[in-house]
Design an enzyme around this catalytic site. Structure first.
Site, PDB file in Angstrom:
ATOM      1  N   TYR A 179      39.398  36.614  35.746  1.00  0.00           N
ATOM      2  CA  TYR A 179      38.400  36.340  36.786  1.00  0.00           C
ATOM      3  C   TYR A 179      37.281  37.375  36.774  1.00  0.00           C
ATOM      4  O   TYR A 179      36.273  37.199  37.453  1.00  0.00           O
ATOM      5  CB  TYR A 179      39.010  36.119  38.162  1.00  0.00           C
ATOM      6  CG  TYR A 179      39.895  37.180  38.793  1.00  0.00           C
ATOM      7  CD1 TYR A 179      39.618  38.538  38.693  1.00  0.00           C
ATOM      8  CD2 TYR A 179      40.996  36.789  39.552  1.00  0.00           C
ATOM      9  CE1 TYR A 179      40.416  39.480  39.316  1.00  0.00           C
ATOM     10  CE2 TYR A 179      41.806  37.724  40.186  1.00  0.00           C
ATOM     11  CZ  TYR A 179      41.511  39.072  40.059  1.00  0.00           C
ATOM     12  OH  TYR A 179      42.308  39.999  40.673  1.00  0.00           O
TER      13      TYR A 179
ATOM     14  N   LYS B  81      37.414  44.652  38.414  1.00  0.00           N
ATOM     15  CA  LYS B  81      37.916  44.376  37.052  1.00  0.00           C
ATOM     16  C   LYS B  81      36.746  44.158  36.093  1.00  0.00           C
ATOM     17  O   LYS B  81      36.818  44.544  34.917  1.00  0.00           O
ATOM     18  CB  LYS B  81      38.833  43.149  37.045  1.00  0.00           C
ATOM     19  CG  LYS B  81      40.129  43.311  37.832  1.00  0.00           C
ATOM     20  CD  LYS B  81      41.132  44.209  37.136  1.00  0.00           C
ATOM     21  CE  LYS B  81      42.511  44.128  37.797  1.00  0.00           C
ATOM     22  NZ  LYS B  81      43.448  45.166  37.301  1.00  0.00           N
TER      23      LYS B  81
HETATM   24  C1  HXC Z   1      42.888  41.559  54.530  1.00  0.00           C
HETATM   25  C2  HXC Z   1      43.446  43.744  54.089  1.00  0.00           C
HETATM   26  C3  HXC Z   1      44.698  43.352  53.509  1.00  0.00           C
HETATM   27  C4  HXC Z   1      44.984  41.942  53.494  1.00  0.00           C
HETATM   28  C5  HXC Z   1      44.542  45.521  53.371  1.00  0.00           C
HETATM   29  N1  HXC Z   1      43.415  45.086  53.973  1.00  0.00           N
HETATM   30  N2  HXC Z   1      45.344  44.477  53.072  1.00  0.00           N
HETATM   31  N3  HXC Z   1      42.573  42.852  54.592  1.00  0.00           N
HETATM   32  N4  HXC Z   1      44.055  41.081  53.994  1.00  0.00           N
HETATM   33  N5  HXC Z   1      46.136  41.473  52.973  1.00  0.00           N
HETATM   34  C6  HXC Z   1      42.332  45.916  54.486  1.00  0.00           C
HETATM   35  C7  HXC Z   1      42.795  46.624  55.735  1.00  0.00           C
HETATM   36  O1  HXC Z   1      42.671  45.798  56.862  1.00  0.00           O
HETATM   37  C8  HXC Z   1      41.850  47.814  55.777  1.00  0.00           C
HETATM   38  O2  HXC Z   1      40.588  47.448  56.285  1.00  0.00           O
HETATM   39  C9  HXC Z   1      41.647  48.139  54.324  1.00  0.00           C
HETATM   40  O3  HXC Z   1      41.995  46.958  53.580  1.00  0.00           O
HETATM   41  C10 HXC Z   1      42.509  49.261  53.871  1.00  0.00           C
HETATM   42  O4  HXC Z   1      43.851  48.959  54.185  1.00  0.00           O
HETATM   43  P1  HXC Z   1      45.015  49.992  53.904  1.00  0.00           P
HETATM   44  O5  HXC Z   1      46.309  49.317  54.155  1.00  0.00           O
HETATM   45  O6  HXC Z   1      44.741  51.279  54.586  1.00  0.00           O
HETATM   46  O7  HXC Z   1      44.779  50.243  52.370  1.00  0.00           O
HETATM   47  P2  HXC Z   1      45.697  50.895  51.321  1.00  0.00           P
HETATM   48  O8  HXC Z   1      46.940  51.466  51.875  1.00  0.00           O
HETATM   49  O9  HXC Z   1      44.816  51.765  50.566  1.00  0.00           O
HETATM   50  O10 HXC Z   1      46.128  49.620  50.496  1.00  0.00           O
HETATM   51  C11 HXC Z   1      45.487  49.212  49.337  1.00  0.00           C
HETATM   52  C12 HXC Z   1      45.790  47.741  49.113  1.00  0.00           C
HETATM   53  C13 HXC Z   1      47.283  47.534  49.053  1.00  0.00           C
HETATM   54  C14 HXC Z   1      45.135  47.253  47.855  1.00  0.00           C
HETATM   55  C15 HXC Z   1      45.126  47.039  50.284  1.00  0.00           C
HETATM   56  O11 HXC Z   1      47.613  46.180  49.228  1.00  0.00           O
HETATM   57  C16 HXC Z   1      47.893  48.017  47.787  1.00  0.00           C
HETATM   58  O12 HXC Z   1      47.776  49.183  47.389  1.00  0.00           O
HETATM   59  N6  HXC Z   1      48.608  47.159  47.066  1.00  0.00           N
HETATM   60  C17 HXC Z   1      49.216  47.513  45.780  1.00  0.00           C
HETATM   61  C18 HXC Z   1      50.155  46.485  45.394  1.00  0.00           C
HETATM   62  C19 HXC Z   1      49.511  45.181  45.109  1.00  0.00           C
HETATM   63  O13 HXC Z   1      48.364  44.918  45.429  1.00  0.00           O
HETATM   64  N7  HXC Z   1      50.284  44.314  44.512  1.00  0.00           N
HETATM   65  C20 HXC Z   1      49.816  43.053  44.116  1.00  0.00           C
HETATM   66  C21 HXC Z   1      50.278  42.934  42.703  1.00  0.00           C
HETATM   67  S1  HXC Z   1      50.257  41.285  42.140  1.00  0.00           S
HETATM   68  P3  HXC Z   1      40.153  47.675  57.844  1.00  0.00           P
HETATM   69  O14 HXC Z   1      38.754  47.190  57.904  1.00  0.00           O
HETATM   70  O15 HXC Z   1      41.121  46.877  58.649  1.00  0.00           O
HETATM   71  O16 HXC Z   1      40.283  49.163  58.068  1.00  0.00           O
HETATM   72  C22 HXC Z   1      48.720  41.028  41.709  1.00  0.00           C
HETATM   73  C23 HXC Z   1      48.468  39.685  41.175  1.00  0.00           C
HETATM   74  C24 HXC Z   1      47.303  39.122  41.853  1.00  0.00           C
HETATM   75  O17 HXC Z   1      47.863  41.827  41.819  1.00  0.00           O
HETATM   76  C25 HXC Z   1      46.904  37.863  41.197  1.00  0.00           C
HETATM   77  C26 HXC Z   1      45.672  37.218  41.675  1.00  0.00           C
HETATM   78  C27 HXC Z   1      45.318  37.205  43.090  1.00  0.00           C
END
Ligand code: HXC
Length: 263
Positions: A152, A167
């Site tokens: 994407y 990305k």
């Molecule tokens: C909307 C969201 C959200 C969600 C976080 N935010 N999650 N908004 N929907 N699901 C917003 C919060 O409200 C906040 O904004 C800001 O992002 C920061 O949130 P934090 O929780 O403090 O951030 P942080 O702890 O730094 O988290 C980073 C992250 C987290 C990316 C948001 O999910 C992460 O680190 N994930 C790692 C694991 C992961 O993503 N796994 C997926 C793997 S599978 P506000 O404005 O409220 O302060 C994969 C495949 C995907 O990637 C395939 C295609 C889609």
């Protein structure tokens, strides 16, 4: 399936740092690099997860160490590369697999949400690439880098604008550094997996009808495995790919090509 694998010992005596190495695709890549003889240094935010990964690799006879790291902090990233070199004397490979993502309508995405993803995926990947590149240049033995991206980055991806933009930046960085750093003996490539069966991605298709819908978009009719991602990454990081530089290798069962009006 031994015929699909590079020979044991292909990477013996070499060191690989794998960010996001505690789980998912990163751990799959670390396992395959380790099977080929590399020492692997796992970096990630969660020490418990890294500990489990190190134990699991040890069970396969793989030498691994862990360095808890938040790649959004350049100081922690420098310390990671220093520790890898102190512990093993080298730094031959970097795998940028750490990432973060969530699905959200762009008009609902806050600035903090954008920053959380872009700081991890684009800035964090740059911090790691920069710090590892400086080490490789200093050590003078060259190296190879591989960043995990997604198709994407060039097709666009509704409801993942933060990740798409980040990305796309990583793809541009890959192609740029491949040219700039080739004379140091450093190759820089990217791997673009399609949907892969990992614990992190599985919630996306927890609903069986969603699983069927996603699989129907993949010409080979299934999700990828972390073992497949590990083998593709290992090829790109091995001497078998010494003439591959600045490439984005798509491994998605043909998914991204199926975008025509009739598909
Ligand atoms: C909307 C969201 C959200 C969600 C976080 N935010 N999650 N908004 N929907 N699901 C917003 C919060 O409200 C906040 O904004 C800001 O992002 C920061 O949130 P934090 O929780 O403090 O951030 P942080 O702890 O730094 O988290 C980073 C992250 C987290 C990316 C948001 O999910 C992460 O680190 N994930 C790692 C694991 C992961 O993503 N796994 C997926 C793997 S599978 P506000 O404005 O409220 O302060 C994969 C495949 C995907 O990637 C395939 C295609 C889609």
């Amino acid at each position: 399936m031994a015929h699909t694998m590079l020979p044991d010992g292909t990477l013996t005596g070499q060191t690989a740092v794998v960010t996001g190495g505690g789980s998912g695709i990163g751990l799959g890549i670390a396992r395959e690099l380790g099977r080929l003889g590399a020492k692997v240094v796992l970096a990630g935010r969660k020490p418990e997860r890294l500990q489990e990964a190190v134990a699991s690799l040890a069970g396969d006879g793989i030498e691994a160490l862990m360095v808890p790291t938040d790649i959004r902090d350049p100081g922690q990233v420098d310390a990671l590369m220093n520790q890898a070199v102190e512990a093993t004397g080298r730094l031959d490979m970097l795998v940028n697999s750490a990432a973060g993502n969530f699905i959200v309508d762009s008009d609902k995405l806050s600035v903090n949400g954008w920053n959380a993803v872009v700081n991890t995926v684009l800035n964090g990947t740059f911090y790691c690439t920069r710090a590892a590149g400086l080490k490789m240049i200093e050590l003078g033995h060259g190296g190879r880098m591989l960043s995990i991206v997604a198709s994407y980055a060039w097709t666009g991806g509704p409801r993942t604008v933060h990740s798409v933009a980040a990305k796309a930046g990583v793809v541009a960085m890959t192609r740029t550094l491949a040219v700039e750093w080739a004379h140091y003996g450093i190759r820089v490539n990217a791997l673009s997996p399609g949907p892969t069966d990992t614990e992190g991605a599985r919630p996306l298709w927890a609903d069986p009808s969603e699983e069927a819908r996603l699989k129907a978009k993949i010409p080979v009719g299934r999700f990828g495995t972390v073992e497949e991602m590990g083998r593709a990454a290992s090829y790109l990081l091995s001497p078998y790919a010494d003439f591959v530089n600045g490439e984005v290798f798509v491994i998605d069962g043909g998914e991204w090509l199926g975008k025509g009006l009739t598909s």
